[in-house]
Design a protein around this motif. Sequence first.
Motif, PDB file in Angstrom:
ATOM      1  N   THR A  44       0.847  -1.192   0.000  1.00  0.00           N
ATOM      2  CA  THR A  44       0.000   0.000   0.000  1.00  0.00           C
ATOM      3  C   THR A  44       0.877   1.235   0.000  1.00  0.00           C
ATOM      4  O   THR A  44       2.047   1.198   0.380  1.00  0.00           O
ATOM      5  N   ALA A  45       0.315   2.335  -0.459  1.00  0.00           N
ATOM      6  CA  ALA A  45       0.979   3.632  -0.404  1.00  0.00           C
ATOM      7  C   ALA A  45      -0.059   4.634   0.066  1.00  0.00           C
ATOM      8  O   ALA A  45      -1.232   4.316   0.231  1.00  0.00           O
ATOM      9  N   ARG A  46       0.376   5.846   0.280  1.00  0.00           N
ATOM     10  CA  ARG A  46      -0.530   6.871   0.792  1.00  0.00           C
ATOM     11  C   ARG A  46      -0.610   8.013  -0.208  1.00  0.00           C
ATOM     12  O   ARG A  46       0.395   8.508  -0.682  1.00  0.00           O
ATOM     13  N   SER A  47      -1.815   8.381  -0.582  1.00  0.00           N
ATOM     14  CA  SER A  47      -1.999   9.514  -1.504  1.00  0.00           C
ATOM     15  C   SER A  47      -2.838  10.569  -0.815  1.00  0.00           C
ATOM     16  O   SER A  47      -3.532  10.298   0.162  1.00  0.00           O
ATOM     17  N   TYR A  48      -2.781  11.768  -1.364  1.00  0.00           N
ATOM     18  CA  TYR A  48      -3.440  12.901  -0.738  1.00  0.00           C
ATOM     19  C   TYR A  48      -4.801  13.174  -1.372  1.00  0.00           C
ATOM     20  O   TYR A  48      -4.967  13.080  -2.581  1.00  0.00           O
ATOM     21  N   SER A  49      -5.771  13.494  -0.561  1.00  0.00           N
ATOM     22  CA  SER A  49      -7.088  13.898  -1.016  1.00  0.00           C
ATOM     23  C   SER A  49      -7.308  15.354  -0.607  1.00  0.00           C
ATOM     24  O   SER A  49      -7.270  15.672   0.575  1.00  0.00           O
ATOM     25  N   TYR A  50      -7.512  16.230  -1.576  1.00  0.00           N
ATOM     26  CA  TYR A  50      -7.587  17.646  -1.301  1.00  0.00           C
ATOM     27  C   TYR A  50      -9.034  18.136  -1.295  1.00  0.00           C
ATOM     28  O   TYR A  50      -9.886  17.568  -1.968  1.00  0.00           O
ATOM     29  N   ASN A  51      -9.291  19.211  -0.570  1.00  0.00           N
ATOM     30  CA  ASN A  51     -10.608  19.811  -0.685  1.00  0.00           C
ATOM     31  C   ASN A  51     -10.663  20.653  -1.960  1.00  0.00           C
ATOM     32  O   ASN A  51      -9.649  20.937  -2.596  1.00  0.00           O
ATOM     33  N   HIS A  52     -11.875  21.058  -2.328  1.00  0.00           N
ATOM     34  CA  HIS A  52     -12.061  21.729  -3.601  1.00  0.00           C
ATOM     35  C   HIS A  52     -11.291  23.043  -3.677  1.00  0.00           C
ATOM     36  O   HIS A  52     -10.756  23.392  -4.746  1.00  0.00           O
ATOM     37  N   ASN A  53     -11.232  23.772  -2.603  1.00  0.00           N
ATOM     38  CA  ASN A  53     -10.548  25.055  -2.603  1.00  0.00           C
ATOM     39  C   ASN A  53      -9.074  24.909  -2.961  1.00  0.00           C
ATOM     40  O   ASN A  53      -8.503  25.742  -3.683  1.00  0.00           O
ATOM     41  N   LYS A  54      -8.459  23.850  -2.481  1.00  0.00           N
ATOM     42  CA  LYS A  54      -7.045  23.622  -2.786  1.00  0.00           C
ATOM     43  C   LYS A  54      -6.846  23.248  -4.257  1.00  0.00           C
ATOM     44  O   LYS A  54      -5.817  23.583  -4.852  1.00  0.00           O
ATOM     45  N   GLU A  55      -7.819  22.559  -4.822  1.00  0.00           N
ATOM     46  CA  GLU A  55      -7.732  22.246  -6.249  1.00  0.00           C
ATOM     47  C   GLU A  55      -7.790  23.526  -7.080  1.00  0.00           C
ATOM     48  O   GLU A  55      -7.033  23.703  -8.039  1.00  0.00           O
ATOM     49  N   TYR A  56      -8.698  24.420  -6.719  1.00  0.00           N
ATOM     50  CA  TYR A  56      -8.793  25.696  -7.426  1.00  0.00           C
ATOM     51  C   TYR A  56      -7.485  26.479  -7.307  1.00  0.00           C
ATOM     52  O   TYR A  56      -6.999  27.066  -8.283  1.00  0.00           O
ATOM     53  N   LYS A  57      -6.928  26.503  -6.104  1.00  0.00           N
ATOM     54  CA  LYS A  57      -5.686  27.242  -5.887  1.00  0.00           C
ATOM     55  C   LYS A  57      -4.530  26.637  -6.678  1.00  0.00           C
ATOM     56  O   LYS A  57      -3.673  27.370  -7.205  1.00  0.00           O
TER      57      LYS A  57
END
Length: 299
Positions: free
Chosen positions: A163-176
């Motif tokens: 297994t590995a670990r990936s990041y899940s971002y909120n929408h605001n961070k995607e826009y930024k």
Amino acid sequence: MTNYYNAAYTYDRDYIALAGKKFKAKVDKLPAGMAFVNDVNAMCIKSKFGNIIVVNETLSYFLYYMNLVFFGSELSVDDEDINAALTIAVRIMLGSEAMDFDLDSRGELPDRIHNVINSYTQMQLMFTFGHEYAHHTLNHLSSSKIKEININNRFSVSGSKLTARSYSYNHNKEYKADLQAIKNIKNNTSARNFLTDSAFFLFIYFDILDYLFQLLSLRYSVSSTHPKPLDRLFHLRRKIKSTIGFSKEDLEPYLQYGQSIKKQLQDVWVPYRIDELEKYGSAYLPSYKKGNLVDRVDY
């Protein structure tokens, strides 16, 4: 495979070169590049060696053929070939198109067509890396929710239980991150404009893809982890200067064309051509392919 991908694809380094020396100093030690993974997207993986940015090699082919769909008419490409390009792009995303493009060309486009299509594809992949780099430089990783992923599900590693670990971002961070990917290009107006326009088209393609996946009940929407693609497009258009990239009016014909493709997928492709989309193999551009090759015979 690292040396192969480093030699074949330079989009991460091309973006860094555009962004300049100060930006390079921020990301120089962050491993990034293309790889052959099962998810046709870009992701940041946290490993015991540090963070890694990976963009799926198949995304480059999807974008290439979608660019042919959208710019084909302007380049005097026949409708039959544009339709075939859409078939190839859709099949890539469904996993039914054989990923042997380097061995079995789907058709050799003339240089005048290929160069235009490929220039958009290159910029779209550079924007993709820029977006992922932005998550890193804006320090989104440290405060984002981390989820476990199975290596066998993401990479073609048969039987792996790693297994590995990936990041899940909120929408605001995607826009930024979208915005920062453009803002990093400071001293090259033409490149910044082209990068912005290429990103707009990328979002239109992702919107078509998201709609197709919903039609096929493969997933509900990307919005649980990312904003909707067109929301990202309009947010980016609002946040950047009006002199950068296409205006909303300039984009309208392409947005309408995207809607027409979605309707075509809904009314024709999914009800009547689903076998053509799901059967594993290869599709070709009829006007540019001189005889189909036979797997295990010709190559």
